[in-house]
Design a protein around this motif. Sequence first.
Motif, PDB file in Angstrom:
ATOM      1  N   TYR B  37       0.877  -1.045  -0.086  1.00 34.56           N
ATOM      2  CA  TYR B  37       0.361   0.012   0.247  1.00 34.56           C
ATOM      3  C   TYR B  37       0.776   1.389  -0.120  1.00 34.56           C
ATOM      4  O   TYR B  37       2.021   1.099   0.619  1.00 34.56           O
ATOM      5  CB  TYR B  37      -1.586  -0.059   0.961  1.00 34.56           C
ATOM      6  CG  TYR B  37      -1.953  -0.370   1.283  1.00 34.56           C
ATOM      7  CD1 TYR B  37      -1.922  -1.884   1.644  1.00 34.56           C
ATOM      8  CD2 TYR B  37      -3.464  -0.265   0.546  1.00 34.56           C
ATOM      9  CE1 TYR B  37      -3.044  -2.573   1.624  1.00 34.56           C
ATOM     10  CE2 TYR B  37      -4.837  -1.151   0.661  1.00 34.56           C
ATOM     11  CZ  TYR B  37      -4.446  -2.691   1.065  1.00 34.56           C
ATOM     12  OH  TYR B  37      -5.545  -3.077   1.539  1.00 34.56           O
ATOM     13  N   GLN B  39       0.645   5.526   1.072  1.00 34.93           N
ATOM     14  CA  GLN B  39       0.206   6.286   1.710  1.00 34.93           C
ATOM     15  C   GLN B  39       0.796   7.712   1.537  1.00 34.93           C
ATOM     16  O   GLN B  39       1.410   8.465   1.863  1.00 34.93           O
ATOM     17  CB  GLN B  39       0.467   6.177   2.963  1.00 34.93           C
ATOM     18  CG  GLN B  39      -0.456   7.094   4.469  1.00 34.93           C
ATOM     19  CD  GLN B  39      -0.755   6.837   5.128  1.00 34.93           C
ATOM     20  OE1 GLN B  39       0.927   6.656   6.166  1.00 34.93           O
ATOM     21  NE2 GLN B  39      -1.620   6.500   5.634  1.00 34.93           N
ATOM     22  N   ARG B  43      -2.530  11.182   3.651  1.00 37.25           N
ATOM     23  CA  ARG B  43      -2.481   9.774   4.514  1.00 37.25           C
ATOM     24  C   ARG B  43      -3.152   9.082   3.907  1.00 37.25           C
ATOM     25  O   ARG B  43      -4.138   7.516   4.746  1.00 37.25           O
ATOM     26  CB  ARG B  43      -3.363  10.596   6.278  1.00 37.25           C
ATOM     27  CG  ARG B  43      -2.291  11.676   6.614  1.00 37.25           C
ATOM     28  CD  ARG B  43      -0.697  11.015   6.973  1.00 37.25           C
ATOM     29  NE  ARG B  43      -1.157   9.711   8.006  1.00 37.25           N
ATOM     30  CZ  ARG B  43      -1.097  10.090   9.275  1.00 37.25           C
ATOM     31  NH1 ARG B  43      -0.853  11.366   9.588  1.00 37.25           N
ATOM     32  NH2 ARG B  43      -1.668   8.917   9.732  1.00 37.25           N
ATOM     33  N   GLN B  44      -4.375   9.308   2.795  1.00 37.19           N
ATOM     34  CA  GLN B  44      -5.206   7.981   2.441  1.00 37.19           C
ATOM     35  C   GLN B  44      -4.410   6.903   2.105  1.00 37.19           C
ATOM     36  O   GLN B  44      -3.093   7.071   1.662  1.00 37.19           O
ATOM     37  CB  GLN B  44      -6.056   8.017   0.784  1.00 37.19           C
ATOM     38  CG  GLN B  44      -6.796   7.454   0.891  1.00 37.19           C
ATOM     39  CD  GLN B  44      -7.594   7.870  -0.913  1.00 37.19           C
ATOM     40  OE1 GLN B  44      -6.632   8.279  -1.452  1.00 37.19           O
ATOM     41  NE2 GLN B  44      -9.011   7.822  -0.921  1.00 37.19           N
ATOM     42  N   MET B  45      -5.141   5.072   2.606  1.00 37.55           N
ATOM     43  CA  MET B  45      -4.145   4.191   2.154  1.00 37.55           C
ATOM     44  C   MET B  45      -4.620   4.061   0.807  1.00 37.55           C
ATOM     45  O   MET B  45      -6.156   3.960   0.427  1.00 37.55           O
ATOM     46  CB  MET B  45      -4.346   3.476   2.603  1.00 37.55           C
ATOM     47  CG  MET B  45      -3.668   3.639   4.248  1.00 37.55           C
ATOM     48  SD  MET B  45      -1.707   3.272   4.239  1.00 37.55           S
ATOM     49  CE  MET B  45      -1.956   1.583   4.256  1.00 37.55           C
ATOM     50  N   LEU B  47      -3.630   1.085  -2.498  1.00 36.42           N
ATOM     51  CA  LEU B  47      -3.045  -0.197  -2.907  1.00 36.42           C
ATOM     52  C   LEU B  47      -2.680  -0.229  -4.122  1.00 36.42           C
ATOM     53  O   LEU B  47      -2.806   0.359  -5.080  1.00 36.42           O
ATOM     54  CB  LEU B  47      -4.877  -1.160  -2.854  1.00 36.42           C
ATOM     55  CG  LEU B  47      -4.130  -2.697  -3.637  1.00 36.42           C
ATOM     56  CD1 LEU B  47      -3.333  -3.274  -2.825  1.00 36.42           C
ATOM     57  CD2 LEU B  47      -5.293  -3.064  -4.408  1.00 36.42           C
ATOM     58  N   PHE B  91       3.696   0.508   2.707  1.00 39.80           N
ATOM     59  CA  PHE B  91       3.823  -0.113   3.736  1.00 39.80           C
ATOM     60  C   PHE B  91       3.310  -1.731   3.255  1.00 39.80           C
ATOM     61  O   PHE B  91       2.637  -1.649   2.325  1.00 39.80           O
ATOM     62  CB  PHE B  91       1.899   0.037   4.188  1.00 39.80           C
ATOM     63  CG  PHE B  91       2.165   1.190   5.015  1.00 39.80           C
ATOM     64  CD1 PHE B  91       2.205   2.337   4.597  1.00 39.80           C
ATOM     65  CD2 PHE B  91       3.020   0.857   6.821  1.00 39.80           C
ATOM     66  CE1 PHE B  91       2.534   3.283   5.585  1.00 39.80           C
ATOM     67  CE2 PHE B  91       2.543   1.709   7.649  1.00 39.80           C
ATOM     68  CZ  PHE B  91       3.168   3.809   6.574  1.00 39.80           C
TER      69      PHE B  91
END
Lengths: 114, 115
Positions: B37, B39, B43-45, B47, B91
């Motif tokens: 992921y 970010q 701060r939006q995750m 894919l 991440f």
Amino acid sequence: DGGITQSPKYLFRKEGQNVTLSCEQNLNHDAMYWYRQDPGQGLRLIYYSQIVNDFQKGDIAEGYSVSREKKESFPLTVTSAQKNPTAFYLCASSIQDRGNQPQHFGDGTRLSIL
Amino acid sequence: AQTVTQSQPEMSVQEAETVTLSCTYDTSESDYYLFWYKQPPSRQMILVIRQEAYKQQNATENRFSVNFQKAAKSFSLKISDSQLGDAAMYFCAYRIFYNTDKLIFGTGTRLQVFP
């Protein structure tokens, strides 16, 4: 457009106060999740729900509560028992499957202590 | 214990170059799924890419590809032709769903892209 809506974007809590974070999705997903993100750390699971009227504790459920009365909604309450609530909270949803479907995330809520 | 380790807190790359972000994980499961992921500062995750553990073929998504080494429990992300918009926290995550349902995240790698 389909997606996940979290509100509010910013939230402040006073000592001894419960606050509720909203999470709504229109993706028709069965499963919903709440994560907490602290600086320098990855996300940690608070609660999840795979079906309406059922939910399970994640790794850090203490001081939090949830409900799942509707498929679209999964609100998170941060109770006064959560002594360190300052963090960024992310809600997610996914198709209920064997695990290969990704979780889709909302834009998050930043919670701070007054 | 199921854990995900990202050993590179920060990485940097020149625009148009290639960079590889490392991820290792620990599990006793034989069937699981891995994700990367992104970010950004918003701060939006988001894919980036996913990999099924039962597939030997490495996943590819445009400029993003993975090097999945199941025996070594390694899942690195390669970004080719890096762009300024690739700058973000990345991440690595591992999903378990037997008797539970959750993503386990690493601590992230901050990627800087220089013009």
